[in-house]
Design an enzyme around this catalytic site. Structure first.
Site, mmCIF file in Angstrom:
data_model
loop_
_atom_site.group_PDB
_atom_site.id
_atom_site.type_symbol
_atom_site.label_atom_id
_atom_site.label_comp_id
_atom_site.label_asym_id
_atom_site.label_seq_id
_atom_site.Cartn_x
_atom_site.Cartn_y
_atom_site.Cartn_z
ATOM 1 C CD GLU A 33 1.737 10.469 -8.229
ATOM 2 O OE1 GLU A 33 1.873 10.976 -9.365
ATOM 3 O OE2 GLU A 33 1.706 9.226 -8.035
ATOM 4 C CD GLU B 182 -1.869 7.039 -7.438
ATOM 5 O OE1 GLU B 182 -1.088 6.769 -8.379
ATOM 6 O OE2 GLU B 182 -2.503 8.103 -7.347
#
Length: 489
Positions: A183, A282
């Site tokens: 991320e 995710e």
């Protein structure tokens, strides 16, 4: 003779009428055709998430992973921070030169491999000795700054890759995924997109220059971002990523929408094209406090078939509340991300994946529609499994629903049948814990009681069979799941 023919026609008409009226008036009706089948790939089992790497040295984490692998079929596990300083990977010798220690990494990976699983390797975070700054994230202080020297970073990557290949063999490591960072657009990277792409290029080349057969990709962004930009950068720099990875939570887009995951994944698939591997490394039911409840199990049962065939990996975050982003929580039910509590008490979400693991490898075509209720049916060599769910987003209309399911073209004789539920009254240990007075530190006896409350209750299922078709009716609560199994021979 004409009276006999008329009588036969009347009899056939009445049989057809009786069959059509087996569903109660007002019930929600679905029909599954067991002659109309397609593949049912257990794509959601390829990877599951965890917290950070050092947890893999803990006995409670290992126990939870073994249980998740055994009961849910997860094949690999992804976590942050394999290069974090709590694993002592990068050190200085007595002369001030950089050296590497793989002992803790080996302890983590050895257990995973011996369990019959694989690491899904997230290449993060930055060892302090290589870091350009002091910015960190979470309780465990993972360093999120770029390397101060890319040669040092590339040397670390190559030494790491060489070590795992030497230790586990190329036949094993070639099945692993190597994902570059986590991320970079959502607080896990102190710099910008340009510098992340530099990290991507240097890391990709470091691996491919010594082991081109390994699977390397990224950008592991949140909110399905940077996909076109990543592909454009790769093309401009002459590299071919083996996969594109990203993350999505249904709460990322407001207002909430019931089918937002399918909308977002479909857009991502269009961006990468039909041939690029697309990994959602995710996701879960959302970044709000419903993870311990039946909302999560109903969300899973709706979304797993809804997004089928779009992503190659769809990795739930995460398998256990043994988790330390904000420090280890001690309350058994704290709405943590895990499928299991810290005491290995299965949440409704765990039980949903347990049912999914039992589903067959072929899926029957199902007709019928409803705003909140749905059905999917799978077939194996000797078992038909019907999953019924009743799901909607929070604060949206939902009620008890009477569901009538017809199975057509059954081959063989039904020898056994049973019903299992996940709802307010079944597989819902948080309700039992609340009734206990919500003990922060439950006794062994209380933990045993909570585990018992999480187990399936096997019930008989009434059904009407007419030739090679059968019909059954049941009621499903809001955010409820029902699984009906028919054994046949």
């Amino acid at each position: 003779m004409s009276k006999l023919i008329v009588s036969l026609f009347v009899t056939l008409f009445l049989l057809q009428l009786v069959s059509s009226q087996e569903c109660e008036t007002g019930s929600v009706q679905f029909t599954a055709d067991l002659n109309n089948l397609s593949d049912w790939d257990h794509y959601w089992e390829r990877t599951v998430g965890s917290g950070h790497a050092v947890l893999a040295l803990r006995e409670d984490w290992r126990r939870a992973l073994a249980l998740s692998h055994e009961k849910l079929g997860f094949q690999s596990v992804r976590f942050h921070g394999i290069f974090d300083d709590d694993l002592s990977v990068v050190q200085l010798d007595s002369n001030g030169s950089i050296i590497y220690s793989w002992y803790d990494v080996d302890q983590a990976y050895d257990y995973i491999v011996e369990l019959g699983m694989a690491p899904y390797v997230e290449l993060s975070f930055m060892p302090e000795l290589l870091a350009s700054g002091n910015a960190t994230i979470f309780h465990y202080k993972g360093n999120i700054t770029p390397p101060k020297n890319y040669t040092q970073w590339s040397n670390l990557i190559q030494a790491f890759i060489t070590h795992v290949v030497d230790r586990y063999g190329m036949d094993v490591v070639s099945q692993w995924q190597f994902e570059i960072w986590n991320e970079p657009n959502c607080g896990f990277w102190s710099s910008d997109q340009t510098n992340y792409f530099k990290l991507l290029l240097e890391t990709f080349n470091a691996i491919k220059s010594i082991y081109p057969q390994l699977s390397v990709g990224g950008p592991a962004t949140c909110q399905s971002a940077w996909i076109p930009e990543t592909l454009a950068f790769a093309k401009a720099n002459g590299i071919q990523l083996d996969f594109v990875s990203t993350h999505e939570y249904p709460t990322d887009i407001q207002p909430l929408q019931r089918n937002i995951m399918k909308q977002v994944l479909t857009k991502s698939r269009q961006e990468v094209g039909p041939n690029m591997k697309l990994y959602y490394s995710e996701y879960n039911d959302g970044l709000f406090f419903r993870h311990d409840t039946t909302y999560a199990s109903a969300f899973i049962m709706f979304n797993i078939p809804d997004v089928y065939g779009i992503a190659d990996i769809f990795s739930w975050w995460c398998f256990s509340d043994v988790f330390e982003e904000q420090g280890q929580q001690s309350v058994p039910f704290n709405q943590g991300f895990g499928l299991l509590t810290i005491y290995d008490i299965p949440k409704p979400s765990f039980k949903a994946f347990e049912l999914l693991h039992e589903t067959g490898k072929m899926r029957a075509n199902v007709t019928g529609e409803h705003p909140t209720a749905g059905v999917f049916t799978t077939l194996s060599d000797d078992e038909i499994m019907v999953i019924i769910y009743n799901h909607n987003i929070p604060d949206a209309p939902i009620a008890n629903e009477t569901i009538c399911v017809t199975l057509e073209n059954i081959q063989g004789t039904i020898t056994d049948s049973y019903l299992r539920r996940i709802d307010h009254d079944n597989c819902n240990p948080i309700a039992t814990w609340t009734a206990m007075g919500s003990p922060e530190y439950p006794t062994k006896s209380q933990i045993d009681q909570l585990k018992a409350a999480a187990e399936f209750n096997y019930q008989p299922i009434d059904f009407n069979q007419n030739g090679n078709s059968l019909t059954f009716t049941l009621e499903v609560m809001p955010q409820g799941v029902a699984a009906v199994t028919f054994k046949f021979q």
